[in-house]
Design a protein around this motif. Structure first.
Motif, PDB file in Angstrom:
ATOM      1  N   GLN A  31     -28.366 -52.503  23.549  1.00  0.00           N
ATOM      2  CA  GLN A  31     -28.101 -53.738  24.267  1.00  0.00           C
ATOM      3  C   GLN A  31     -26.624 -54.078  24.165  1.00  0.00           C
ATOM      4  N   GLY A  32     -26.158 -54.917  25.085  1.00  0.00           N
ATOM      5  CA  GLY A  32     -24.757 -55.322  25.111  1.00  0.00           C
ATOM      6  C   GLY A  32     -24.237 -55.267  26.528  1.00  0.00           C
ATOM      7  N   GLU A  33     -23.134 -55.957  26.758  1.00  0.00           N
ATOM      8  CA  GLU A  33     -22.615 -56.036  28.127  1.00  0.00           C
ATOM      9  C   GLU A  33     -21.671 -54.893  28.487  1.00  0.00           C
ATOM     10  N   VAL A  34     -21.265 -54.081  27.486  1.00  0.00           N
ATOM     11  CA  VAL A  34     -20.268 -53.031  27.736  1.00  0.00           C
ATOM     12  C   VAL A  34     -20.935 -51.652  27.619  1.00  0.00           C
ATOM     13  N   PRO A  35     -20.859 -50.819  28.684  1.00  0.00           N
ATOM     14  CA  PRO A  35     -21.410 -49.456  28.572  1.00  0.00           C
ATOM     15  C   PRO A  35     -20.522 -48.575  27.694  1.00  0.00           C
ATOM     16  N   VAL A  36     -21.156 -47.646  26.953  1.00  0.00           N
ATOM     17  CA  VAL A  36     -20.451 -46.758  26.025  1.00  0.00           C
ATOM     18  C   VAL A  36     -20.731 -45.314  26.404  1.00  0.00           C
ATOM     19  N   LEU A  37     -19.668 -44.524  26.551  1.00  0.00           N
ATOM     20  CA  LEU A  37     -19.807 -43.084  26.811  1.00  0.00           C
ATOM     21  C   LEU A  37     -19.920 -42.381  25.457  1.00  0.00           C
ATOM     22  N   SER A  38     -21.011 -41.673  25.231  1.00  0.00           N
ATOM     23  CA  SER A  38     -21.247 -40.986  23.954  1.00  0.00           C
ATOM     24  C   SER A  38     -20.928 -39.499  24.059  1.00  0.00           C
ATOM     25  N   GLY A  39     -20.947 -38.831  22.924  1.00  0.00           N
ATOM     26  CA  GLY A  39     -20.745 -37.388  22.914  1.00  0.00           C
ATOM     27  C   GLY A  39     -21.820 -36.653  23.684  1.00  0.00           C
ATOM     28  N   ASP A  40     -23.083 -37.117  23.590  1.00  0.00           N
ATOM     29  CA  ASP A  40     -24.165 -36.496  24.353  1.00  0.00           C
ATOM     30  C   ASP A  40     -23.955 -36.672  25.855  1.00  0.00           C
ATOM     31  N   ASP A  41     -23.450 -37.842  26.250  1.00  0.00           N
ATOM     32  CA  ASP A  41     -23.175 -38.063  27.675  1.00  0.00           C
ATOM     33  C   ASP A  41     -22.137 -37.059  28.177  1.00  0.00           C
ATOM     34  N   VAL A  42     -21.114 -36.810  27.362  1.00  0.00           N
ATOM     35  CA  VAL A  42     -20.071 -35.846  27.748  1.00  0.00           C
ATOM     36  C   VAL A  42     -20.660 -34.446  27.814  1.00  0.00           C
ATOM     37  N   LEU A  43     -21.469 -34.088  26.814  1.00  0.00           N
ATOM     38  CA  LEU A  43     -22.069 -32.756  26.768  1.00  0.00           C
ATOM     39  C   LEU A  43     -22.956 -32.507  27.981  1.00  0.00           C
ATOM     40  N   LEU A  44     -23.780 -33.491  28.332  1.00  0.00           N
ATOM     41  CA  LEU A  44     -24.761 -33.307  29.404  1.00  0.00           C
ATOM     42  C   LEU A  44     -24.234 -33.689  30.777  1.00  0.00           C
ATOM     43  N   GLY A  45     -23.006 -34.269  30.826  1.00  0.00           N
ATOM     44  CA  GLY A  45     -22.470 -34.699  32.102  1.00  0.00           C
ATOM     45  C   GLY A  45     -23.185 -35.900  32.662  1.00  0.00           C
ATOM     46  N   GLY A  46     -23.763 -36.733  31.769  1.00  0.00           N
ATOM     47  CA  GLY A  46     -24.527 -37.883  32.215  1.00  0.00           C
ATOM     48  C   GLY A  46     -23.699 -39.154  32.267  1.00  0.00           C
ATOM     49  N   VAL A  47     -24.349 -40.223  32.718  1.00  0.00           N
ATOM     50  CA  VAL A  47     -23.697 -41.531  32.773  1.00  0.00           C
ATOM     51  C   VAL A  47     -23.703 -42.129  31.373  1.00  0.00           C
ATOM     52  N   PRO A  48     -22.839 -43.122  31.109  1.00  0.00           N
ATOM     53  CA  PRO A  48     -22.829 -43.755  29.789  1.00  0.00           C
ATOM     54  C   PRO A  48     -24.211 -44.291  29.425  1.00  0.00           C
TER      55      PRO A  48
ATOM     56  N   GLY B 151     -38.917 -28.724  21.853  1.00  0.00           N
ATOM     57  CA  GLY B 151     -38.077 -28.597  23.034  1.00  0.00           C
ATOM     58  C   GLY B 151     -36.676 -28.181  22.651  1.00  0.00           C
ATOM     59  N   GLU B 152     -35.716 -28.454  23.530  1.00  0.00           N
ATOM     60  CA  GLU B 152     -34.335 -28.056  23.276  1.00  0.00           C
ATOM     61  C   GLU B 152     -33.645 -29.039  22.345  1.00  0.00           C
ATOM     62  N   LEU B 153     -32.608 -28.549  21.683  1.00  0.00           N
ATOM     63  CA  LEU B 153     -31.858 -29.387  20.754  1.00  0.00           C
ATOM     64  C   LEU B 153     -31.300 -30.623  21.459  1.00  0.00           C
ATOM     65  N   SER B 154     -30.825 -30.438  22.695  1.00  0.00           N
ATOM     66  CA  SER B 154     -30.222 -31.557  23.423  1.00  0.00           C
ATOM     67  C   SER B 154     -31.232 -32.644  23.763  1.00  0.00           C
ATOM     68  N   GLY B 155     -32.524 -32.318  23.716  1.00  0.00           N
ATOM     69  CA  GLY B 155     -33.546 -33.307  24.044  1.00  0.00           C
ATOM     70  C   GLY B 155     -34.056 -34.095  22.857  1.00  0.00           C
ATOM     71  N   VAL B 156     -33.638 -33.714  21.650  1.00  0.00           N
ATOM     72  CA  VAL B 156     -34.172 -34.354  20.448  1.00  0.00           C
ATOM     73  C   VAL B 156     -33.764 -35.821  20.377  1.00  0.00           C
ATOM     74  N   TRP B 157     -32.467 -36.098  20.542  1.00  0.00           N
ATOM     75  CA  TRP B 157     -31.992 -37.466  20.376  1.00  0.00           C
ATOM     76  C   TRP B 157     -32.606 -38.416  21.412  1.00  0.00           C
ATOM     77  N   PRO B 158     -32.636 -38.060  22.714  1.00  0.00           N
ATOM     78  CA  PRO B 158     -33.316 -38.952  23.666  1.00  0.00           C
ATOM     79  C   PRO B 158     -34.782 -39.186  23.314  1.00  0.00           C
ATOM     80  N   ALA B 159     -35.476 -38.119  22.837  1.00  0.00           N
ATOM     81  CA  ALA B 159     -36.886 -38.280  22.462  1.00  0.00           C
ATOM     82  C   ALA B 159     -37.028 -39.216  21.270  1.00  0.00           C
ATOM     83  N   TRP B 160     -36.107 -39.115  20.309  1.00  0.00           N
ATOM     84  CA  TRP B 160     -36.157 -39.977  19.133  1.00  0.00           C
ATOM     85  C   TRP B 160     -35.885 -41.433  19.527  1.00  0.00           C
ATOM     86  N   LEU B 161     -34.905 -41.655  20.401  1.00  0.00           N
ATOM     87  CA  LEU B 161     -34.612 -43.015  20.850  1.00  0.00           C
ATOM     88  C   LEU B 161     -35.818 -43.625  21.563  1.00  0.00           C
TER      89      LEU B 161
END
Length: 572
Positions: A427-444, A325-335
């Protein structure tokens, strides 16, 4: 004499390479090459400048280009890597052996850009000049490989000029070329990385015998037949079998595994043929049976293999991830695979071929999926519109400032995340905005625990990634993830979309090997009401960019479904 190539001329005149090619064809008086090759000719800078003046074409030689051209002209192109390394020595205050005229220009470049960015500029030009001899891993792919590795102390046994090691906390590298090894060492040192790079052939003369690291990342040379098959026949690194003479990539895989600690990760680029060639099937089978091969990711011209050195006594996994698939989909698939390892059963791969090509397992779509994707693509494509922009006869003469000056004047504050990649979890109580979130315009997408020093994002903040993505954040509450930079504006004096647009347009964050200081980005001095129309246009262009990328993904899926349907007889 100072030489320039076609790319240098294009930069001087602020035109594309195609324009330079047209000048050469259409103008008989264009300077003739005085060196280089047919494919990459070199020209006299003085003659090019004279031709540009004579033909009324404006040009400007920047301090960076002038320093590069003078450095390149100070020796033979075959020694260009040594000259770049010598420039690094000078910039770090060591004896360099360079001529005074060259060192004066290098000092001016360092004054303008800073020592590290000055050297990165020279490295970028070096890669461009020797693009056929220097294989540099693309920035987004390098970032993905480091992310998949899990971090820690990294080793790259074919490190080139060090690209895959630049984001490490501690690094080890080896490179066949002595000048490239010197350049890599300088780049690591300028970033404060605890690193050691040695010169030599990793397969024949391992520079780190017996040493184990947390992870190994590698972009090795492909199809190198003279890799030492005969002399290394009894090497203890071949735990999974002696690599066949024509399978040097499987030698690199096993060398990398031998340098990883038990439980350590290996991320290595491989030619797609290495997944299916018959001579390598026994080693592939042993890697699967032993639980070492964890994923094969198809990236078009290359595959990415993710391996793990098994720990003593642990049970081998039953599944391996096959991703196409696309490069941007690799990390979510791995997770997702880490959370729920539902991939391809290893037992199904252990046939006579042991073919681990991801394309074998790419699910074919149905005709209904093709029709739905076709309709979605048409709707998405029809909605692609940008802002209404007028063309001026003459450019506006704007009074300019810089992001750095705006920060000094109190209109904005710049914050750099101190968070490390290992601090982001599921896991954790604090949401984190990642570089992928910024790239894809997604939520933390990440989580972490509350800790001192975290930067909490507010609505209207502008966030940038090291690879050049700029985005205005709409919602408050998440914390700033690793390697991100945040610009917090005074909303009474500065418009968020206005600043974000000029950060994107001004090249403050480079997508290449050099990451420039965004504080030097030029911004017009305008009142807030004057900023807002700019901001609205920049925001519409950003929305168009997102929509275009989403439509491209739909188009790629439509093409794949169409090809599969025609080939299988399901579509007419």
């Amino acid at each position: 004499m100072t030489y320039v190539n076609a790319g240098d001329i294009a930069r001087l005149a602020d035109v594309g390479r195609a324009a330079v090619s047209n000048w050469r064809r259409r103008h008989e008086d264009f300077p003739q090459p005085i060196g280089g090759t047919t494919a990459s000719p070199l020209f006299s800078l003085a003659e090019v400048e004279e031709w540009l003046r004579r033909n009324g074409k404006p040009y400007e030689v920047s301090p960076g280009d002038l320093a590069w051209q003078r450095l390149r002209a100070s020796g033979d192109d075959l020694r260009l890597g040594e000259l770049v390394a010598a420039a690094g020595d000078f910039l770090e205050g060591r004896p360099s052996g360079l001529r005074p005229g060259v060192t004066e220009l290098l000092a001016e470049l360092a004054d303008e850009r800073g020592t590290r960015d000055a050297f990165e500029f020279l490295c970028e030009r070096y890669v461009e000049a020797h693009s056929r001899q220097l294989a540099v891993t693309p920035a987004e792919l390098a970032e993905l490989m480091i992310r998949l590795s899990g971090g820690g102390t990294l080793l790259d046994p074919a490190c080139g000029i060090g690209t895959l090691l630049l984001g490490a906390k501690a690094a080890r590298g080896q490179e066949l070329s002595g000048s490239s090894a010197r350049i890599a060492q300088i780049r690591l040192r300028m970033r404060g990385v605890d690193g050691r790079v040695v010169a030599g052939d990793s397969l024949r003369q391992d520079g780190f015998p017996g040493e184990r690291v947390d992870a190994v990342v590698c972009d090795p040379p492909f199809n190198e037949r003279a890799w030492g098959h005969d002399e290394l026949a009894g090497d203890p690194r071949w735990e999974y079998g002696l690599p066949p003479r024509g399978e040097p990539e499987l030698a690199w895989v096993q060398h990398c595994l031998a340098r990883a600690r038990p439980g350590g990760t290996v991320v290595i680029l491989m030619p797609p043929a290495a997944a299916s060639r018959r001579p390598g099937r026994r080693i592939r089978a042993n890697l699967l049976r032993g639980g070492a091969l964890r994923a094969v990711i198809a990236l078009g011209a290359a595959d990415l293999w993710v391996l793990r050195r098994p720990e003593s006594g642990e049970r081998p996994p039953a599944q391996v991830l096959m991703f196409n698939g696309e490069l941007s989909g690799v990390w979510p698939a791995w997770l997702e695979f880490q959370r729920d390892p539902q991939g391809v059963r290893i037992i199904d791969l252990l046939d006579d071929e042991v073919d681990v090509s991801p394309l074998r397992f790419d699910r074919r779509g149905t005709p209904a999926e093709f029709l739905a994707e076709q309709e979605g693509f048409r709707a998405a494509a029809s909605s692609l519109t940008g802002p209404e922009l007028a063309v001026l006869d003459e450019p506006r003469d704007l009074n300019m400032t810089t992001v750095g000056e705006l920060a000094k004047a109190g209109l904005l504050a710049v914050h750099h995340s101190a968070m490390k990649p290992g601090e982001v979890a599921d896991q954790g109580e604090v949401p984190v905005l990642s570089g992928d979130d910024v790239l894809l315009g997604g939520v933390p997408s990440g989580r972490t625990g509350s800790a001192a020093g975290q930067i909490v994002i507010e609505a209207g903040d502008v966030v940038t990634t090291p690879t050049g993505t700029v985005r205005v954040i709409a919602e408050s509450g998440a914390v700033l993830g690793p390697q991100l930079t945040l610009y917090r504006l005074d909303p009474a004096r500065l418009d968020s979309d206005f600043l974000a647009g000029f950060l994107r347009a001004g090249g403050g964050h480079s997508r290449g090997t050099s990451r420039l200081d965004a504080r030097r980005t030029r911004v017009p001095r305008l009142s807030l009401p004057e900023q807002r129309p700019y901001g609205a246009a920049f925001r519409r262009l950003a929305e168009l960019d997102d929509a275009l990328r989403a439509t491209t993904r739909r188009g790629e899926r439509l093409i794949r479904l169409g090809l599969d349907g025609l080939a299988s007889g399901q579509l007419l």
